[in-house]
Motif scaffolding. Structure first.
Motif, PDB file in Angstrom:
ATOM      1  N   GLU A 210       0.796  -1.227   0.000  1.00  0.00           N
ATOM      2  CA  GLU A 210       0.000   0.000   0.000  1.00  0.00           C
ATOM      3  C   GLU A 210       0.829   1.277   0.000  1.00  0.00           C
ATOM      4  OE1 GLU A 210      -3.203  -0.006   2.785  1.00  0.00           O
ATOM      5  OE2 GLU A 210      -4.012  -1.887   2.028  1.00  0.00           O
ATOM      6  N   GLU A 211       2.072   1.213   0.426  1.00  0.00           N
ATOM      7  CA  GLU A 211       2.917   2.418   0.394  1.00  0.00           C
ATOM      8  C   GLU A 211       3.242   2.860  -1.039  1.00  0.00           C
ATOM      9  OE1 GLU A 211       5.714  -1.088   1.353  1.00  0.00           O
ATOM     10  OE2 GLU A 211       3.744  -0.406   2.016  1.00  0.00           O
ATOM     11  N   ASP A 212       2.979   2.003  -2.019  1.00  0.00           N
ATOM     12  CA  ASP A 212       3.189   2.359  -3.430  1.00  0.00           C
ATOM     13  C   ASP A 212       1.991   3.093  -4.033  1.00  0.00           C
ATOM     14  OD1 ASP A 212       5.669   1.213  -3.363  1.00  0.00           O
ATOM     15  OD2 ASP A 212       5.135  -0.567  -4.530  1.00  0.00           O
ATOM     16  N   ASN A 213       0.873   3.144  -3.331  1.00  0.00           N
ATOM     17  CA  ASN A 213      -0.328   3.798  -3.857  1.00  0.00           C
ATOM     18  C   ASN A 213      -0.070   5.275  -4.112  1.00  0.00           C
ATOM     19  OD1 ASN A 213      -1.389   1.288  -3.289  1.00  0.00           O
ATOM     20  ND2 ASN A 213      -2.853   2.007  -1.774  1.00  0.00           N
ATOM     21  N   PHE A 214      -0.704   5.809  -5.169  1.00  0.00           N
ATOM     22  CA  PHE A 214      -0.581   7.242  -5.448  1.00  0.00           C
ATOM     23  C   PHE A 214      -1.758   7.726  -6.278  1.00  0.00           C
ATOM     24  CE2 PHE A 214       1.751   5.339  -9.057  1.00  0.00           C
ATOM     25  CZ  PHE A 214       1.156   5.989 -10.135  1.00  0.00           C
TER      26      PHE A 214
ATOM     27  N   PHE B 223      -0.690  13.217 -15.031  1.00  0.00           N
ATOM     28  CA  PHE B 223       0.306  13.008 -16.070  1.00  0.00           C
ATOM     29  C   PHE B 223      -0.167  13.764 -17.301  1.00  0.00           C
ATOM     30  CE2 PHE B 223       0.573   9.382 -13.293  1.00  0.00           C
ATOM     31  CZ  PHE B 223       1.934   9.149 -13.175  1.00  0.00           C
ATOM     32  N   SER B 224       0.761  14.382 -18.013  1.00  0.00           N
ATOM     33  CA  SER B 224       0.377  15.082 -19.242  1.00  0.00           C
ATOM     34  C   SER B 224       1.529  15.063 -20.234  1.00  0.00           C
ATOM     35  CB  SER B 224      -0.052  16.521 -18.941  1.00  0.00           C
ATOM     36  OG  SER B 224       1.052  17.277 -18.517  1.00  0.00           O
TER      37      SER B 224
ATOM     38  N   ILE C  56       2.580   9.222 -21.962  1.00  0.00           N
ATOM     39  CA  ILE C  56       1.850   9.216 -20.692  1.00  0.00           C
ATOM     40  C   ILE C  56       1.793   7.803 -20.104  1.00  0.00           C
ATOM     41  CG2 ILE C  56      -0.400   9.562 -19.607  1.00  0.00           C
ATOM     42  CD1 ILE C  56      -0.821  11.970 -21.450  1.00  0.00           C
ATOM     43  N   THR C  57       1.492   6.803 -20.927  1.00  0.00           N
ATOM     44  CA  THR C  57       1.412   5.444 -20.397  1.00  0.00           C
ATOM     45  C   THR C  57       2.773   4.968 -19.890  1.00  0.00           C
ATOM     46  OG1 THR C  57       1.644   4.481 -22.622  1.00  0.00           O
ATOM     47  CG2 THR C  57      -0.606   4.741 -21.754  1.00  0.00           C
TER      48      THR C  57
ATOM     49  N   GLU D 244       6.246   5.242 -12.984  1.00  0.00           N
ATOM     50  CA  GLU D 244       5.875   5.698 -11.635  1.00  0.00           C
ATOM     51  C   GLU D 244       5.339   4.560 -10.786  1.00  0.00           C
ATOM     52  OE1 GLU D 244       5.443   8.542  -8.596  1.00  0.00           O
ATOM     53  OE2 GLU D 244       6.353   8.836 -10.573  1.00  0.00           O
ATOM     54  N   SER D 245       4.578   3.658 -11.379  1.00  0.00           N
ATOM     55  CA  SER D 245       3.936   2.599 -10.600  1.00  0.00           C
ATOM     56  C   SER D 245       4.758   1.323 -10.463  1.00  0.00           C
ATOM     57  CB  SER D 245       2.563   2.265 -11.208  1.00  0.00           C
ATOM     58  OG  SER D 245       2.704   1.789 -12.528  1.00  0.00           O
ATOM     59  N   LEU D 246       5.529   0.974 -11.475  1.00  0.00           N
ATOM     60  CA  LEU D 246       6.218  -0.311 -11.461  1.00  0.00           C
ATOM     61  C   LEU D 246       7.728  -0.248 -11.615  1.00  0.00           C
ATOM     62  CD1 LEU D 246       3.692  -2.350 -13.620  1.00  0.00           C
ATOM     63  CD2 LEU D 246       3.975  -2.423 -11.149  1.00  0.00           C
ATOM     64  N   ALA D 247       8.231   0.638 -12.433  1.00  0.00           N
ATOM     65  CA  ALA D 247       9.658   0.623 -12.742  1.00  0.00           C
ATOM     66  C   ALA D 247      10.512   1.172 -11.607  1.00  0.00           C
ATOM     67  CB  ALA D 247       9.945   1.374 -14.035  1.00  0.00           C
ATOM     68  N   LYS D 248      10.029   2.174 -10.916  1.00  0.00           N
ATOM     69  CA  LYS D 248      10.764   2.781  -9.794  1.00  0.00           C
ATOM     70  C   LYS D 248      12.173   3.213 -10.194  1.00  0.00           C
ATOM     71  CE  LYS D 248       7.460   1.626  -6.975  1.00  0.00           C
ATOM     72  NZ  LYS D 248       6.316   2.444  -6.951  1.00  0.00           N
TER      73      LYS D 248
END
Length: 167
Positions: free
Chosen positions: A119-123, A127-128, A155-156, A162-166
């Motif tokens: 859950e600490e990864d939630n955000f 994005f634009s 954007i994708t 942001e969500s997976l690659a870190k």
């Protein structure tokens, strides 16, 4: 000779184990097996028909192509949801007779990401990206397709990073 077999077996074991920690997309080890991408509704003031479904599919395809996660319709370990909040076309430069020499289309997407297992990864984040085109042309047909391809690809990929690659 017996010792050589054991050494080779140990080296192979470490090699296989290290491959599960990192991969070429930079995602590292993901504590998830499934993901879901909910429909990104278009809530922008200026609505371009069809971009909501196109964007949703582009994000699904990118995650499927760059991970080994399974796409599900509900109860995903990772959930992407949000809305397209902006679709703007504005002149960027003008000619001597005050006509637009170059225009820019900008798309903004609000994304809420949740990870059930971490859950600490939630955000929630905006994005634009943009695409510039000649001021004498209209943003229709192949020009619109090109603009959407460029913008959605960026954007994708930003959402993925942001969500997976870190990175």
């Amino acid at each position: 000779m017996k010792n050589v077999k054991y050494i080779v077996l140990i080296i192979v074991g470490f090699t296989i184990n290290s491959c599960s920690v990192y991969n070429f997309t930079g995602t590292g080890k993901i504590d998830a097996k499934t993901f879901q991408v909910n429909y990104f509704q278009n809530t922008a003031e200026l609505v371009e028909p069809g971009i909501d479904l196109l964007f949703t599919r582009e994000l699904q395809d990118l995650i499927q192509n760059q991970t080994n996660l399974n796409l599900v319709n509900s109860n995903g370990d990772l959930v992407y949801e949000g809305e397209i909040t902006g679709f703007n076309v504005a002149p960027m430069t003008a000619t001597a007779d005050q006509a637009a020499a170059q225009n820019r289309v900008t798309i903004r997407v609000n994304v809420r990401f949740s990870n059930k297992n971490k859950e600490e990864d939630n955000f929630e984040k905006q994005f634009s990206f943009f695409f510039d085109f000649d001021g004498s042309s209209q943003l229709v047909g192949p020009r619109l397709t090109e603009a959407l391809d460029v913008i959605f690809e960026r954007i994708t990929q930003d959402i993925f990073n942001e969500s997976l690659a870190k990175w």
